[in-house]
Structures are given as structure tokens and as C-alpha cells.
Design a protein around this motif. Structure first.
Motif, short mmCIF file in Angstrom:
data_model
loop_
_atom_site.label_atom_id
_atom_site.label_comp_id
_atom_site.label_asym_id
_atom_site.label_seq_id
_atom_site.Cartn_x
_atom_site.Cartn_y
_atom_site.Cartn_z
N SER A 39 3.23 -25.35 -39.11
CA SER A 39 3.77 -26.54 -38.48
C SER A 39 5.28 -26.37 -38.32
N GLU A 40 5.95 -27.45 -38.00
CA GLU A 40 7.41 -27.47 -37.88
C GLU A 40 7.94 -28.72 -38.57
N TYR A 41 8.98 -28.55 -39.39
CA TYR A 41 9.59 -29.69 -40.09
C TYR A 41 10.95 -30.00 -39.46
N ARG A 42 11.21 -31.30 -39.37
CA ARG A 42 12.49 -31.74 -38.81
C ARG A 42 13.44 -32.10 -39.96
N TYR A 91 4.61 -37.87 -41.88
CA TYR A 91 4.60 -37.96 -40.41
C TYR A 91 6.02 -37.98 -39.84
N GLU A 92 6.99 -38.41 -40.65
CA GLU A 92 8.37 -38.52 -40.17
C GLU A 92 9.11 -37.19 -40.21
N ILE A 93 8.64 -36.25 -41.03
CA ILE A 93 9.33 -34.97 -41.11
C ILE A 93 8.57 -33.86 -40.40
N ASP A 94 7.27 -34.06 -40.16
CA ASP A 94 6.47 -33.04 -39.50
C ASP A 94 6.57 -33.23 -37.99
N ALA A 95 7.31 -32.32 -37.35
CA ALA A 95 7.49 -32.42 -35.90
C ALA A 95 6.38 -31.72 -35.13
N PRO A 126 10.31 -23.69 -38.36
CA PRO A 126 8.89 -23.39 -38.55
C PRO A 126 8.56 -23.25 -40.03
N VAL A 127 7.41 -23.76 -40.45
CA VAL A 127 7.00 -23.68 -41.85
C VAL A 127 5.52 -23.30 -41.94
#
Length: 507
Positions: A222-225, A194-198, A233-234
Motif C-alpha cells: 500500500s502507500e502511507y501518507r 483510513y486516514e493514513i493509507d493513501a 510505498p509500504v
């Protein structure tokens, strides 16, 4: 004391069991030898197998009768381990306690297959006989080896791989995942997904986990931070697995930035193809309309000239002159429209740049006047230059249109200034406005194909790119300077050296 009494009871129970087992020692030995579940053999001092159980027989792929008394134990030891096994066998009898009781070796069965074996050897007291107990670890060793190979493959895979538990905690990430997110492994394992998935919330992930337990695997976007805050984008392939009543999730994540850019580029190209098609249609329509208008204008011009020659009344003559003048002006606009819409091959010929400036302004005269934009010109005397008149007119009209649209959209600015001159063997034309100016971050992209600051309001992003190409084909440069809030200046510089008109005696 109670503890001592308990110890005495345990000893007495053990003594009782031993006495019962030793009452029929032969039967007890046979039971332990035959039914212990491990391969067993008894060797004499020469290494001959004098006893073997069924488990050993299955291991070497022979019957018990084919083994006992007929084979040396060392026949079943792989050549690489045979010398070691023979030395241990000798030491147990010559120097008791010096040879290891437990070690590993490779066993060669009757068919030549290799087995990874863990062996325990014990001497029967007061005899030269030894008892061998063997555990076949072949499958375990293979599994361990495959585990190491799998770990190597996962760790060195180009795709980012994560292990998650049912609470969303990151249990493992390979090197590619660490590079993708900019963390080291220790940092990643302290985070949750949850902390890396923006792109999704914790609630989204918990819903996904529930769906995965039914579907088994899913692909989603999704998008990773990253650690530096950058969001990328991933595309994620995530698979569910249950081990020991615990839920785990194996995720492959791929950076799709390049793919998204390619898709966006493809969409832009498709959009521009559609726009080009519409522009071509508009050009054809404009040419047709211009021809239709041109016919009655020719009549108006001709008949107004005839009436002027016959007019005797000054007031009527003045009105006829106005009609004739305006008809001529309309005819010039129609001619410019026809010229601008006409498809033609570029060709260089002697041109007067000042005349091109005037014709370009004439084409936009009505729109500039309607928008209340004052036009100021400073046209210096210029030498003749070899150029494509229609292409240069296209460049100037585009720059004028951009300026008037910038002023009209922003609602600020009211002046367009066009200056010509000669500087360092270049004919220089500047188109300046006092409009809103251009953002600094846009200046480097302004001449890129399909780049537009107008979004969906009509900009194609091709105009300035085409203008830049036209000027470059003439050996010149098209540049821009601007301060946000203080207008913009576009400069066309055409070299005289390559494009100077030949003298009459040279032609």
C-alpha cells in the motif's frame, strides 16, 4: 424505618451464621485452613512451622509431614529477604501493629527454585502464633516482566508497528511508526488507518478485516501518507487476534521506497541491456546493408565517370554530372554509416573539429531537410587538437539528433545553429536549437544514466550520459542551458592545453 429494619436483619443473619460456624470452631478452622486455595502455615514464636496445608507443601515441594515441626519458616525465605522476614516476625510479638501485614518476598523451595510470593500475616489473638497466607505470583511477575521486555522490544523495533481495533482506529504505534509518518503518539492515536493509507479505501480495509478473521495474517502492499503530505510505498504484515470477544489487528509496516527504487533500477538496466542488444543487431544490419549498397554505388560512380569523359552533348553531360555527384554523396552517407556502426578502440589523433561538425551534419542532412529544419553554422578557424574523431562525431551526432527530435516532437522550432570557436584555451562547440526547451527540473538529471524525457517513445536515457563520459575522457566539459519554450544550448568545451597537436619538430 425500612432501612434500619433491613440493617437489623443483616446483622441478625450474620450473627446467626457466625454462631453456626463457631458451634464447631475446629472444623471451621480446618476447612478454611485446608481448602481456601492458598498456601497457609502457622508459626510459633521461634518461627517453626507448626501447621502447614497441602497447598504450602506443594509450593515448597515437601509433604506436610516433612514440614510440620521440622522446619523453620525462614529456611524457605530467600537470603536476600530473610533478615526482613525475621525482623517482621519479632516485631509482631514485641510491638504489635508495627510490622506490615502484607508484603512481598522471594520463597526458596526444597529444590532451590525461587518463587515470587505475596504474603499476608495475622496474629492469633491471645497467642504467640501467627497465620501466614501466601499467594504465588511467580507466573504473574514473569508475565509482567515479559510484558515490559516485549513493550521495550516493540517500542525500539526498527519496523513500524501498529495496533488497530475492529473499527480501524489506531490504538498504539511504536517510535518507528511515529518517525515513519511524522506524527507523535498522541496525534497517531487520534487517527484511523483510513486516514493514513493513501492506497486503499475504507471499504478495502473492512474487506481485509473480514478476510483476516479467516486467514489469520496477510501481507499486502500500500502507500502511507505522512503528516507533511508525502506519500511513501509500504509493505504491511497484518495479523488478527481476538481477546475477550473483541477483534484486534497487529500490523508491521516497512518503508519499501529503497526496494522499489532498486527494482525500478533493475528493470531499467534490463531494458537497456535489451536495447543495447537490439542496437548492436541494428548496427550489424546497417553495416551489412551499407556494404551491399556500396558495391552498386561503386559501379555507378565508375561508369558515370567513364560516360562523362565520352559525353559530347552538354545536356547529357550535365545529367551525368548530377548522377555522379549524387552517387558520391550517397557513398559518403554509406561511409559515415559504416564508421558510426563500427566497433573500435578509442584512439586520439590530430583532428579538425570543424571537419567533424561537417561530417556529423552530413550524416543527418536528409532527416534535417525532411523535417524542415534550417541548419546555420558559424565555424571559426580552429587549431588542431588531439582527439578521437569517431567519439567526437558520436557526441555531435547525438546532440544534433536530440535537437531535431525535440523540435519534431513539440512541433515548434525550425532552426539548428552550430558554432565553433576558441575561448580561454578551450575549443568550444555549441549546438543550439529554437525548439521547446527543457523543463528546469530536468536540467540537473539530463546527463544521468537512463534518464530520458521521451518515456516510451524511443529514448534510452544513455545517449547524453555516454556523450558526457566521452567529453570528460578528453578532459572537457559538456553543459546545457535552456529556458522552457526558448530552445536549448549544449556546449562542448575541449581543453587545448592537454590536447593540442604536437608541432612537426616535436614528433
Amino acid at each position: 424505618m425500612p432501612g434500619r429494619d433491613n440493617g437489623k436483619n443483616q446483622i441478625s443473619v450474620r450473627d446467626s451464621i457466625e454462631q453456626r460456624l463457631l458451634a464447631d470452631a475446629a472444623s471451621t478452622f480446618r476447612t478454611m485452613f485446608e481448602r481456601s486455595g492458598t498456601a497457609k502455615a502457622v508459626l510459633n514464636e521461634h518461627g517453626i512451622i507448626v501447621m502447614a496445608n497441602e497447598t504450602l507443601a506443594r509450593l515448597v515441594d515437601l509433604s506436610v509431614g516433612e514440614i510440620e515441626g521440622k522446619h523453620s519458616w525462614f529456611e524457605f525465605v530467600a537470603e536476600s529477604d530473610r533478615k526482613k522476614a525475621q525482623e517482621y516476625h519479632r516485631l509482631r510479638r514485641s510491638h504489635p501493629g508495627t510490622a506490615p501485614e502484607l508484603y512481598e518476598f522471594r520463597l526458596l523451595d526444597h529444590n532451590g527454585s525461587i518463587h515470587e510470593i505475596e504474603i499476608n500475616v495475622a496474629m492469633f489473638p491471645g497467642t504467640d502464633l501467627s497465620l501466614l497466607s501466601l499467594i504465588d505470583n511467580t507466573h504473574l511477575k514473569t508475565a509482567q516482566e515479559m510484558g515490559r521486555l516485549t513493550r521495550f522490544a516493540v517500542e525500539n523495533a526498527p519496523e513500524s508497528i501498529f495496533w488497530l481495533n475492529e473499527s480501524g482506529t489506531l490504538m498504539y504505534a511504536n517510535a518507528a511508526a511515529c518517525r515513519l509518518l511524522g506524527y507523535n503518539l498522541g496525534q497517531i492515536m487520534s487517527l484511523s488507518i483510513y486516514e493514513i493509507d493513501a492506497g486503499h479505501t475504507k471499504r478495502d480495509w473492512l474487506k481485509l478485516f473480514r478476510e483476516l478473521r479467516q486467514a489469520g495474517s496477510m501481507v499486502w502492499q500500500s502507500e502511507y501518507r505522512r503528516q507533511d503530505g508525502h506519500v511513501l510505498p509500504v509493505e504491511i504484515l497484518i495479523t488478527y487476534i481476538q481477546l475477550n470477544d473483541k477483534h484486534y489487528y497487529w500490523a508491521f509496516a516497512r518503508d519499501v521506497t529503497a526496494t522499489r527504487q532498486a527494482e525500478k533500477r533493475e528493470q531499467q538496466l534490463q531494458t537497456e541491456l535489451n536495447v543495447s542488444g537490439r542496437l548492436a543487431s541494428v548496427g550489424e544490419l546497417a553495416a551489412g546493408v551499407a556494404h551491399e549498397i556500396n558495391n552498386p554505388l561503386t559501379g555507378i560512380i565508375g561508369f558515370s565517370e567513364r560516360l562523362l569523359r565520352k559525353a559530347t552533348d552538354e545536356k547529357i553531360a550535365a545529367d551525368l554530372k548530377r548522377i555522379h555527384s549524387e552517387a558520391l554523396r550517397a557513398a559518403r552517407v554509406v561511409q559515415n554509416l559504416l564508421t558510426f556502426a563500427r566497433q573500435r578502440q578509442p584512439s586520439k589523433e590530430p583532428v579538425d573539429v570543424n571537419s567533424i561538425v561537417k561530417e556529423s551534419l552530413a550524416l543527418r542532412e536528409y532527416e534535417l531537410r525532411q523535417r524542415g529544419i534550417q541548419v546555420v553554422t558559424h565555424l571559426a578557424e580552429l587549431p588542431c587538437i588531439m582527439a578521437d574523431q569517431y567519439q567526437l562525431e558520436q557526441v555531435l551526432v547525438n546532440l544534433i539528433v536530440n535537437a531535431e527530435q525535440a523540435i519534431a516532437t513539440a512541433g515548434r522550432g525550425d532552426r539548428l545553429t552550430i558554432t565553433t570557436g576558441v575561448l580561454d584555451e578551450f575549443i568550444v562547440v555549441t549546438v543550439a536549437d529554437n525548439g521547446p526547451g527543457i523543463k528546469p527540473e530536468y536540467l540537473d538529471k539530463l546527463f544521468d544514466p537512463f534518464f530520458t524525457t521521451r518515456g516510451d517513445s524511443g529514448g534510452t536515457g544513455l545517449g547524453l550520459s555516454i556523450c558526457h563520459g566521452i567529453v570528460a575522457e578528453h578532459g572537457g566539459q559538456l553543459t546545457v542551458s535552456s529556458e522552457l519554450g526558448d530552445g536549448a544550448v549544449f556546449t562542448v568545451a575541449l581543453p587545448l592545453k592537454e590536447n593540442r597537436c604536437p608541432r612537426p619538430d616535436e614528433s
